[in-house]
Design a protein around this motif. Sequence first.
Motif, PDB file in Angstrom:
ATOM      1  N   GLU A  99      -6.796  -9.263 -10.252  1.00 59.51           N
ATOM      2  CA  GLU A  99      -5.363  -9.468 -10.827  1.00 59.51           C
ATOM      3  C   GLU A  99      -5.002  -8.152 -11.209  1.00 59.51           C
ATOM      4  OE1 GLU A  99      -3.137 -11.467 -14.644  1.00 59.51           O
ATOM      5  OE2 GLU A  99      -5.308 -11.579 -14.618  1.00 59.51           O
ATOM      6  N   GLN A 100      -5.852  -7.237 -11.684  1.00 61.59           N
ATOM      7  CA  GLN A 100      -5.481  -5.805 -12.063  1.00 61.59           C
ATOM      8  C   GLN A 100      -5.054  -4.919 -10.651  1.00 61.59           C
ATOM      9  OE1 GLN A 100      -4.868  -4.551 -15.135  1.00 61.59           O
ATOM     10  NE2 GLN A 100      -3.660  -2.879 -14.043  1.00 61.59           N
ATOM     11  N   ALA A 101      -5.746  -5.147  -9.695  1.00 60.12           N
ATOM     12  CA  ALA A 101      -5.117  -4.725  -8.467  1.00 60.12           C
ATOM     13  C   ALA A 101      -3.799  -5.001  -7.924  1.00 60.12           C
ATOM     14  CB  ALA A 101      -6.203  -4.784  -7.328  1.00 60.12           C
ATOM     15  N   ARG A 102      -3.860  -6.382  -8.227  1.00 58.90           N
ATOM     16  CA  ARG A 102      -2.171  -6.977  -7.874  1.00 58.90           C
ATOM     17  C   ARG A 102      -1.251  -6.387  -8.563  1.00 58.90           C
ATOM     18  NH1 ARG A 102      -4.966 -11.870  -8.479  1.00 58.90           N
ATOM     19  NH2 ARG A 102      -3.417 -12.326 -10.211  1.00 58.90           N
ATOM     20  N   HIS A 103      -1.592  -6.268  -9.908  1.00 60.24           N
ATOM     21  CA  HIS A 103      -0.469  -5.799 -10.731  1.00 60.24           C
ATOM     22  C   HIS A 103      -0.090  -4.644 -10.601  1.00 60.24           C
ATOM     23  CE1 HIS A 103       0.387  -9.447 -12.710  1.00 60.24           C
ATOM     24  NE2 HIS A 103      -0.784  -9.732 -12.925  1.00 60.24           N
ATOM     25  N   THR A 104      -1.252  -3.691 -10.208  1.00 65.73           N
ATOM     26  CA  THR A 104      -0.627  -2.171  -9.870  1.00 65.73           C
ATOM     27  C   THR A 104       0.012  -1.802  -8.787  1.00 65.73           C
ATOM     28  OG1 THR A 104      -3.158  -1.693 -10.904  1.00 65.73           O
ATOM     29  CG2 THR A 104      -1.913   0.042  -9.470  1.00 65.73           C
ATOM     30  N   VAL A 105      -0.384  -2.717  -7.773  1.00 65.32           N
ATOM     31  CA  VAL A 105       0.678  -2.632  -6.469  1.00 65.32           C
ATOM     32  C   VAL A 105       1.922  -3.110  -6.839  1.00 65.32           C
ATOM     33  CG1 VAL A 105       0.790  -3.540  -4.242  1.00 65.32           C
ATOM     34  CG2 VAL A 105      -1.468  -2.774  -4.866  1.00 65.32           C
ATOM     35  N   ILE A 106       2.214  -4.289  -7.451  1.00 64.47           N
ATOM     36  CA  ILE A 106       3.470  -4.928  -7.682  1.00 64.47           C
ATOM     37  C   ILE A 106       4.207  -3.716  -8.516  1.00 64.47           C
ATOM     38  CG2 ILE A 106       4.621  -6.891  -9.143  1.00 64.47           C
ATOM     39  CD1 ILE A 106       2.135  -8.599  -8.579  1.00 64.47           C
ATOM     40  N   SER A 107       3.647  -3.371  -9.454  1.00 66.43           N
ATOM     41  CA  SER A 107       4.431  -2.402 -10.494  1.00 66.43           C
ATOM     42  C   SER A 107       4.879  -1.116  -9.796  1.00 66.43           C
ATOM     43  CB  SER A 107       3.426  -1.766 -11.560  1.00 66.43           C
ATOM     44  OG  SER A 107       4.233  -0.954 -12.437  1.00 66.43           O
ATOM     45  N   ALA A 108       4.061  -0.559  -9.012  1.00 68.47           N
ATOM     46  CA  ALA A 108       4.512   0.608  -7.975  1.00 68.47           C
ATOM     47  C   ALA A 108       5.624  -0.057  -6.931  1.00 68.47           C
ATOM     48  CB  ALA A 108       3.177   1.164  -7.373  1.00 68.47           C
ATOM     49  N   ALA A 109       5.278  -0.907  -6.449  1.00 69.02           N
ATOM     50  CA  ALA A 109       6.394  -1.500  -5.367  1.00 69.02           C
ATOM     51  C   ALA A 109       7.774  -1.589  -5.957  1.00 69.02           C
ATOM     52  CB  ALA A 109       5.804  -2.653  -4.562  1.00 69.02           C
ATOM     53  N   ARG A 110       7.730  -2.563  -7.223  1.00 69.10           N
ATOM     54  CA  ARG A 110       8.918  -2.740  -7.841  1.00 69.10           C
ATOM     55  C   ARG A 110       9.450  -1.486  -8.288  1.00 69.10           C
ATOM     56  NH1 ARG A 110      10.911  -4.508 -12.950  1.00 69.10           N
ATOM     57  NH2 ARG A 110      12.451  -6.185 -12.429  1.00 69.10           N
ATOM     58  N   LYS A 111       8.873  -0.530  -8.556  1.00 66.48           N
ATOM     59  CA  LYS A 111       9.491   0.788  -9.229  1.00 66.48           C
ATOM     60  C   LYS A 111      10.308   1.639  -8.021  1.00 66.48           C
ATOM     61  CE  LYS A 111       8.522   5.296 -11.418  1.00 66.48           C
ATOM     62  NZ  LYS A 111       7.383   6.091 -12.048  1.00 66.48           N
TER      63      LYS A 111
ATOM     64  N   GLY B  44      -1.274   1.116   0.898  1.00 65.03           N
ATOM     65  CA  GLY B  44      -2.117   0.893  -0.052  1.00 65.03           C
ATOM     66  C   GLY B  44      -1.955   1.084  -1.591  1.00 65.03           C
ATOM     67  N   LYS B  45      -0.722   1.599  -2.007  1.00 68.17           N
ATOM     68  CA  LYS B  45      -0.313   1.752  -3.348  1.00 68.17           C
ATOM     69  C   LYS B  45       0.872   0.775  -3.704  1.00 68.17           C
ATOM     70  CE  LYS B  45      -2.363   6.328  -3.869  1.00 68.17           C
ATOM     71  NZ  LYS B  45      -1.806   7.807  -4.484  1.00 68.17           N
ATOM     72  N   GLU B  46       1.799   1.012  -2.872  1.00 69.41           N
ATOM     73  CA  GLU B  46       3.066   0.173  -3.044  1.00 69.41           C
ATOM     74  C   GLU B  46       3.033  -1.123  -2.176  1.00 69.41           C
ATOM     75  OE1 GLU B  46       6.024   3.876  -4.349  1.00 69.41           O
ATOM     76  OE2 GLU B  46       5.780   3.243  -2.398  1.00 69.41           O
ATOM     77  N   VAL B  47       2.501  -1.131  -1.155  1.00 67.12           N
ATOM     78  CA  VAL B  47       2.439  -2.214  -0.230  1.00 67.12           C
ATOM     79  C   VAL B  47       1.107  -2.690   0.282  1.00 67.12           C
ATOM     80  CG1 VAL B  47       3.182  -1.012   1.764  1.00 67.12           C
ATOM     81  CG2 VAL B  47       3.721  -3.417   1.696  1.00 67.12           C
ATOM     82  N   ILE B  48       0.565  -3.720   0.513  1.00 67.07           N
ATOM     83  CA  ILE B  48      -0.692  -3.968   1.031  1.00 67.07           C
ATOM     84  C   ILE B  48      -0.607  -4.772   2.282  1.00 67.07           C
ATOM     85  CG2 ILE B  48      -2.873  -5.193   0.686  1.00 67.07           C
ATOM     86  CD1 ILE B  48      -2.182  -2.820  -1.197  1.00 67.07           C
ATOM     87  N   CYS B  49      -0.999  -4.193   3.483  1.00 64.66           N
ATOM     88  CA  CYS B  49      -0.855  -4.769   4.948  1.00 64.66           C
ATOM     89  C   CYS B  49      -2.130  -5.305   5.652  1.00 64.66           C
ATOM     90  CB  CYS B  49      -0.112  -3.857   5.736  1.00 64.66           C
ATOM     91  SG  CYS B  49       1.221  -3.007   4.862  1.00 64.66           S
ATOM     92  N   TYR B  50      -2.176  -6.006   6.572  1.00 63.01           N
ATOM     93  CA  TYR B  50      -2.961  -6.301   7.496  1.00 63.01           C
ATOM     94  C   TYR B  50      -2.421  -5.711   8.905  1.00 63.01           C
ATOM     95  CZ  TYR B  50      -0.392 -10.499   8.226  1.00 63.01           C
ATOM     96  OH  TYR B  50       0.636 -11.327   8.487  1.00 63.01           O
ATOM     97  N   HIS B  51      -3.366  -5.169   9.568  1.00 64.00           N
ATOM     98  CA  HIS B  51      -2.803  -4.693  10.833  1.00 64.00           C
ATOM     99  C   HIS B  51      -2.989  -5.777  12.034  1.00 64.00           C
ATOM    100  CE1 HIS B  51      -2.867  -0.844   8.729  1.00 64.00           C
ATOM    101  NE2 HIS B  51      -2.210  -0.211   9.891  1.00 64.00           N
ATOM    102  N   GLU B  52      -4.148  -6.609  11.854  1.00 62.97           N
ATOM    103  CA  GLU B  52      -4.380  -7.755  12.742  1.00 62.97           C
ATOM    104  C   GLU B  52      -4.377  -8.962  11.994  1.00 62.97           C
ATOM    105  OE1 GLU B  52      -4.209  -7.602  15.909  1.00 62.97           O
ATOM    106  OE2 GLU B  52      -4.145  -5.486  16.053  1.00 62.97           O
TER     107      GLU B  52
END
Length: 591
Positions: free
Chosen positions: A555-567, A532-540
């Motif tokens: 866009e902001q939600a996407r970039h927040t996740v991308i930044s956390a994941a990349r770090k 939910g913070k570093e990766v976004i998943c669907y269970h089904e």
Amino acid sequence: MQVSVSKDYQVRPVADNETLVDVQITRSGKTMPLLGPGGAEREMQLLRPFLSQEDRTGTLPVLLGSGMGHALQALLEQYDGPVAVVDNELPILHCTRLNQLPAQTGTSDAAHKGQHPGLLAEALSTGRILWIADDNPETVLAGLTKWQMEHGGKPLLALSHPFYLRLDRDYYGTIRDRLAASVRYDFWAKAAYPKFSGTAPRLLLITSQYFLMGEIVTACERLGYPYHLLTLSDDEVGHTEFVERLLKAVLEFKPDFAFTINHLGVDREGVLTDLLEKLQLPLASWFVDNPHLILYLYNRLISPWTAIFTWDTDNIASLQSMGFEHVRYLPLGTDPVRFAKPASVPAHHPLKRDISFVGNSMVYKVAHRMRAGRFPKPLLTTYRQVARDFAAHEERSVRQFLQHHHPALFTHFSELDTPERQLSYETMITWEATRQYRARCVEQTLPFSPLIVGDKGWRQTFRSTQHPWDLHPEIGYYDELPHFYPLSTINFNCTSKQMKGAVNQRVFDVPATGSFVLTDWREQMDELFVPGKEVICYHEPEEAPDLIRFYLHNEQARHTVISAARKRILAEHSYEQRVTDLAAAMRDIFG
């Protein structure tokens, strides 16, 4: 009786009351006997250097010339270990009839049989004797080296028949001298160097064109780890040339351990495993595909000098149950230099899309396994349903799944007459389960006009859809994929059914390029990223459309996740970190 020959001499049998007692050889008008005065007793004198040893198990006897067979027969009677014979004189073998026993595989198709029935015939039929006949001394020496490795690397002791040295000194003399030099060289003493004595580990990388070895090489260079590449082709595995190059690399480079991916370079007969054990050189084998679809065909692979690393924790218990003592978890990662965040993304590009998917349809892979396996009707008519059931079940092994949930089909599976056919069936079910699951997942993206990068099997998969979508041919992992991910607002991902709990490469590669990935959830993902913070998943799969809509328009939600994941990826999930962890584990186990 005169025998027609291709050599530069002629031979004639010498008989006493129809019993062969000697052979006469005529060359350039000069005739000489094979045995001469003294007969059998004279021939057996050549065994003295071997039979006089207090411990006959410390060397491997090599007869250079079989003569009349008396010495060979005596050797087999007084010694129960392996014996090698080098005899390239087909005309003489015709006369002695040492070429008229059941054939035993050597390094060539020339004569390698025997006159004396019983013990000699039995030794040949059981593989106790290696009989080599070849015109090239180098080929002979290579065959003897491989045989030596198969028998613990003991020194080779040349027992030279005097007549053969007179007959062809260049050939038999060269082999004798080379064998004597190898004994004086004391290879094994030089190979017994201390491992892990330095600060930086030294890696012997056994490789072909497997896609991950490039990342391992790059990681070693950045870490300052010395490495030596030992490349091989598919048909070279376990062959003498590969063994010789391995030995040379060990002596010259002095690695702390050997490293391979998916057991590449490990032959099914266990020659390499035995050799590494003799060298006391540890082997690290990192499985980044299902190990049970690879180890299935191998024998004699269990060695205390082998450590197995697997990208999927689900495999640890089953690998340990196979007898592997050292099994560690090592997930996939990424090369953050190759998969780097670009300075800018083109505003207009022919491949720019809201959503894309990169992957194989598995249509042709399933068909290929089906053709290779030549399965009976009960297995063919049920494979789609079996794959569907297997995909939905928590069982990781197709074999175990059949045995416990489809016992009637397991009977047909067990009756497949070769391990290769059984492996083809297991792989077909795994790929068919992936095909069905992948089609169900990617179908959720069709309302968003996706770009699918893959094979033409996708057209067959979605031939009935009313939604517009584009197909692009497969692209290169190294040179094209790092530049492709940033072109999509959402990179869609779904994982193969060969890994029901692990994550694949894409969840690391995509965020490393500063791009967004939407992936299916896997049990082991929560140990690598904060959900939910570093990766976004669907269970089904059916959850995917709502997530696609949300992240396409936020866009902001996407970039927040991308930044956390990349770090997180740069800190913990690079291949430098994976190689560091693997080397530390090898030092901990074998240092």
